[in-house]
Design a protein around this motif. Sequence first.
Motif, PDB file in Angstrom:
ATOM      1  N   LEU A   1       0.829  -1.207   0.000  1.00 60.70           N
ATOM      2  CA  LEU A   1       0.000   0.000   0.000  1.00 60.70           C
ATOM      3  C   LEU A   1       0.864   1.257   0.000  1.00 60.70           C
ATOM      4  O   LEU A   1       0.580   2.224  -0.711  1.00 60.70           O
ATOM      5  CB  LEU A   1      -0.920  -0.006   1.222  1.00 60.70           C
ATOM      6  N   PHE A   2       1.933   1.240   0.785  1.00 54.98           N
ATOM      7  CA  PHE A   2       2.811   2.408   0.840  1.00 54.98           C
ATOM      8  C   PHE A   2       3.493   2.650  -0.501  1.00 54.98           C
ATOM      9  O   PHE A   2       3.585   3.795  -0.971  1.00 54.98           O
ATOM     10  CB  PHE A   2       3.867   2.227   1.935  1.00 54.98           C
ATOM     11  N   ALA A   3       3.977   1.598  -1.126  1.00 49.93           N
ATOM     12  CA  ALA A   3       4.634   1.754  -2.423  1.00 49.93           C
ATOM     13  C   ALA A   3       3.670   2.316  -3.451  1.00 49.93           C
ATOM     14  O   ALA A   3       4.030   3.211  -4.234  1.00 49.93           O
ATOM     15  CB  ALA A   3       5.193   0.413  -2.891  1.00 49.93           C
ATOM     16  N   ALA A   4       2.440   1.819  -3.467  1.00 50.40           N
ATOM     17  CA  ALA A   4       1.455   2.301  -4.429  1.00 50.40           C
ATOM     18  C   ALA A   4       1.130   3.771  -4.207  1.00 50.40           C
ATOM     19  O   ALA A   4       0.995   4.547  -5.153  1.00 50.40           O
ATOM     20  CB  ALA A   4       0.184   1.461  -4.329  1.00 50.40           C
ATOM     21  N   ALA A   5       1.005   4.154  -2.942  1.00 54.60           N
ATOM     22  CA  ALA A   5       0.636   5.532  -2.629  1.00 54.60           C
ATOM     23  C   ALA A   5       1.789   6.496  -2.822  1.00 54.60           C
ATOM     24  O   ALA A   5       1.621   7.590  -3.356  1.00 54.60           O
ATOM     25  CB  ALA A   5       0.126   5.614  -1.194  1.00 54.60           C
ATOM     26  N   SER A   6       2.976   6.102  -2.402  1.00 49.85           N
ATOM     27  CA  SER A   6       4.105   7.037  -2.392  1.00 49.85           C
ATOM     28  C   SER A   6       4.767   7.191  -3.747  1.00 49.85           C
ATOM     29  O   SER A   6       5.198   8.286  -4.120  1.00 49.85           O
ATOM     30  CB  SER A   6       5.149   6.599  -1.363  1.00 49.85           C
TER      31      SER A   6
ATOM     32  N   ALA B   1      -1.619   7.644   3.441  1.00 51.00           N
ATOM     33  CA  ALA B   1      -2.559   6.899   2.605  1.00 51.00           C
ATOM     34  C   ALA B   1      -2.486   5.397   2.867  1.00 51.00           C
ATOM     35  O   ALA B   1      -3.509   4.700   2.868  1.00 51.00           O
ATOM     36  CB  ALA B   1      -2.285   7.191   1.128  1.00 51.00           C
ATOM     37  N   ALA B   2      -1.280   4.883   3.100  1.00 43.77           N
ATOM     38  CA  ALA B   2      -1.134   3.452   3.391  1.00 43.77           C
ATOM     39  C   ALA B   2      -1.848   3.091   4.686  1.00 43.77           C
ATOM     40  O   ALA B   2      -2.531   2.063   4.773  1.00 43.77           O
ATOM     41  CB  ALA B   2       0.350   3.093   3.484  1.00 43.77           C
ATOM     42  N   TRP B   3      -1.710   3.932   5.693  1.00 43.79           N
ATOM     43  CA  TRP B   3      -2.411   3.690   6.955  1.00 43.79           C
ATOM     44  C   TRP B   3      -3.921   3.757   6.772  1.00 43.79           C
ATOM     45  O   TRP B   3      -4.676   2.969   7.358  1.00 43.79           O
ATOM     46  CB  TRP B   3      -1.962   4.710   8.002  1.00 43.79           C
ATOM     47  N   GLN B   4      -4.387   4.699   5.954  1.00 44.47           N
ATOM     48  CA  GLN B   4      -5.829   4.831   5.746  1.00 44.47           C
ATOM     49  C   GLN B   4      -6.391   3.615   5.031  1.00 44.47           C
ATOM     50  O   GLN B   4      -7.484   3.141   5.369  1.00 44.47           O
ATOM     51  CB  GLN B   4      -6.105   6.116   4.964  1.00 44.47           C
TER      52      GLN B   4
END
Length: 374
Positions: free
Chosen positions: A286-291, A308-311
């Motif tokens: 999720l973090f890679a996709a968002a960042s 965003a990853a946390w959300q």
Amino acid sequence: MADHIQTIVTKLPGLESVAEVWETADRRLALGDAAFLADLGIALAGAYGSDAGRMWQYRSVFDHLLRQLAVTPGAGHVAEALRLVSSAETADRRLDRYVASLLASSHPAEELAVAFTGHASEELRACLVHELVLRGTDVTESPGIAGWATSPHWRYHPLAWLPLRLSDVEGQPGLPSYSAHGSSHSMPYGPRANRETQAETGAQIPSAEETTTEAAAKGIGTAVANWAEESNGRIEARVFDLAGPLAAGSARSLLLELGLECLKGTGRKTAFTVAGCPPDEAWGVLFAAASSGGAYNSGARGAYGRLAAWQSLAGLSGTAENCPAEEVEARARDCAWYSFGADTKWFECVAWDIGLASVSPDRRLAVLAATDTD
């Protein structure tokens, strides 16, 4: 120097190549004249910043000037990079995110303390705090940074929700590396990534009732929203209530019974894999996709990518809105997590494919699928 800068500014729109401008800037930087790069960038922004979308020469030169200042070691270069992006001609929230990522990747915390006393917007400071946290810096103990980072004055900023230390579920986030001429980052997803496929047991699967709401779908898809909004991507985010417990080894069969758009057409000749994955792996995806973004965009960078990853993790795990990160992590660890992928027409199977599912103890199943292509 002013005449030289004005000459460059005047001639820039007619250039077929900006290599000579780059070389001029590089020579001046090598001679210790970092101020020249900042002055040139500010002058160019004043002349052409409003036309940046159509003028490739300006975009190319400005980015080169900024990168050179931001990635070259030394506190003096940090100060000039901050002066460049803090001028009225260049002020922009998305630029602040980019600059914070550049600076944090290239300088120790002690050199970045100047951002919290000198030229820098509050947005840049907030992003810089969490870019440093992502790189393992204890900002609560960093001289010149701790006072701002722990102050309650920015408690209403969106990033203030994030913890000031990396949690266990975040592990060691995959972060970009920068140079004056480019960047690179890891991509922990893709078509049929190397995973140990879960074996089917033939156990009976529980019936599922869809309970997706617009708010739930939006929350689950937060990390990949940029793929659809700024690139060619599409997203499927759905929620189901299961009538009974999910037996080990039956996730594959259950996913096929849900009527997911991303799995339409799955059959004997269609590759479809499902594997268990820890929440740490899910957060990393999720973090890679968002960042880092999708095929045609650069994502939200580190600080907002982290948020965003946390959300999305909260949405997938079914955590109540506005709960602290500690509760999101605890809830996520109580869930069973799966990653999946399929060679269906829905998935582009190029480089940007995500399939995640979680089952909470209260039998709530959440699914996130995303794909993008160049």
